[in-house]
Design a protein around this motif. Structure first.
Motif, PDB file in Angstrom:
ATOM      1  N   THR A  45      69.540  78.757  -2.179  1.00 13.54           N
ATOM      2  CA  THR A  45      68.975  77.818  -3.140  1.00 13.54           C
ATOM      3  C   THR A  45      69.747  77.913  -4.445  1.00 13.54           C
ATOM      4  N   ILE A  46      70.333  76.823  -4.871  1.00 13.12           N
ATOM      5  CA  ILE A  46      71.062  76.769  -6.127  1.00 13.12           C
ATOM      6  C   ILE A  46      70.123  76.358  -7.249  1.00 13.12           C
ATOM      7  N   LYS A  47      69.262  75.384  -6.969  1.00 12.43           N
ATOM      8  CA  LYS A  47      68.275  74.941  -7.941  1.00 12.43           C
ATOM      9  C   LYS A  47      67.077  74.374  -7.200  1.00 12.43           C
ATOM     10  N   SER A  48      65.910  74.761  -7.656  1.00  6.33           N
ATOM     11  CA  SER A  48      64.668  74.214  -7.129  1.00  6.33           C
ATOM     12  C   SER A  48      63.746  74.022  -8.315  1.00  6.33           C
ATOM     13  N   SER A  49      63.386  72.793  -8.589  1.00  5.33           N
ATOM     14  CA  SER A  49      62.618  72.508  -9.793  1.00  5.33           C
ATOM     15  C   SER A  49      61.594  71.424  -9.541  1.00  5.33           C
ATOM     16  N   THR A  50      60.509  71.491 -10.282  1.00  3.76           N
ATOM     17  CA  THR A  50      59.522  70.423 -10.284  1.00  3.76           C
ATOM     18  C   THR A  50      59.452  69.763 -11.653  1.00  3.76           C
ATOM     19  N   VAL A  51      60.334  70.183 -12.561  1.00  3.49           N
ATOM     20  CA  VAL A  51      60.320  69.689 -13.939  1.00  3.49           C
ATOM     21  C   VAL A  51      61.044  68.348 -14.018  1.00  3.49           C
ATOM     22  N   LEU A  52      60.328  67.317 -14.453  1.00  2.89           N
ATOM     23  CA  LEU A  52      60.918  65.992 -14.612  1.00  2.89           C
ATOM     24  C   LEU A  52      61.599  65.875 -15.977  1.00  2.89           C
ATOM     25  N   PRO A  53      62.708  65.137 -16.062  1.00  2.00           N
ATOM     26  CA  PRO A  53      63.405  64.935 -17.337  1.00  2.00           C
ATOM     27  C   PRO A  53      62.693  63.876 -18.175  1.00  2.00           C
ATOM     28  N   LEU A  54      61.665  64.268 -18.881  1.00  2.00           N
ATOM     29  CA  LEU A  54      60.809  63.316 -19.607  1.00  2.00           C
ATOM     30  C   LEU A  54      61.530  62.577 -20.728  1.00  2.00           C
ATOM     31  N   ASP A  55      62.592  63.160 -21.258  1.00  3.12           N
ATOM     32  CA  ASP A  55      63.331  62.472 -22.322  1.00  3.12           C
ATOM     33  C   ASP A  55      64.106  61.277 -21.791  1.00  3.12           C
ATOM     34  N   GLN A  56      64.223  61.158 -20.467  1.00  5.78           N
ATOM     35  CA  GLN A  56      64.920  60.033 -19.859  1.00  5.78           C
ATOM     36  C   GLN A  56      63.965  58.935 -19.415  1.00  5.78           C
ATOM     37  N   ALA A  57      62.667  59.204 -19.497  1.00  4.83           N
ATOM     38  CA  ALA A  57      61.672  58.241 -19.009  1.00  4.83           C
ATOM     39  C   ALA A  57      61.449  57.140 -20.024  1.00  4.83           C
TER      40      ALA A  57
END
Length: 153
Positions: free
Chosen positions: A141-153
């Motif tokens: 696993t290189i990256k596993s995230s549930t964090v959304l990029p909210l500044d792009q929304a």
């Protein structure tokens, strides 16, 4: 949704266990304002829930696989049958309907190769809707995230 709602969401994405007091400090609002906003974000469905991230290896889940599935017939009944199967199987962590060569892409966890083989042969390939599967096993696993990029929304 304003800048404070985005700050609240960002903070909670990184630590869903924050108290309203801790959250208020991070976003620059009072505890009562944070509590009201958090509740509104929950009620409106922006916040869908809270979970604990579990280390798969520590609970005996050694393999993560990415499986592409092709349907044998592209009618609504076949697609719905497969969607029901994927939604109900606990080994399937994520499932996506796709455009292009493959119809579905799923992320599956299993204890070992035998467990994965059973899932592929007894669950997927035995299903009437499935024509073909292609499986890749994750080496790490290189990256596993549930964090959304909210500044792009």
């Amino acid at each position: 949704m304003d800048v404070f709602d985005r700050k609240i969401l960002s903070a909670l994405q990184h630590d869903g266990r924050l108290t309203n007091g801790e959250l208020a400090e991070r976003v620059g609002l009072s505890s009562s304002q944070c509590s009201r906003r958090r509740t509104q974000l929950e009620l409106s469905g922006v916040i869908e829930g809270y979970v604990a991230r579990v280390n798969p290896l520590k609970v005996g889940i050694a393999l993560t696989s990415m499986i592409s599935v092709t349907l044998n017939n592209h009618n609504e009944s076949n697609a719905e049958d497969l969607r029901k199967l994927l939604k109900s199987n606990e080994k399937v962590l994520d499932a996506y309907a796709l455009t292009g060569e493959m119809d579905y892409h799923i992320k599956v966890v299993s204890a070992d190769l035998e467990d994965l083989s059973d899932f592929i042969n007894k669950v997927l390939l035995s299903h009437d809707a499935v024509q073909n599967v292609r499986t890749s096993i994750a080496l790490g696993t290189i990256k596993s995230s549930t964090v959304l990029p909210l500044d792009q929304a």
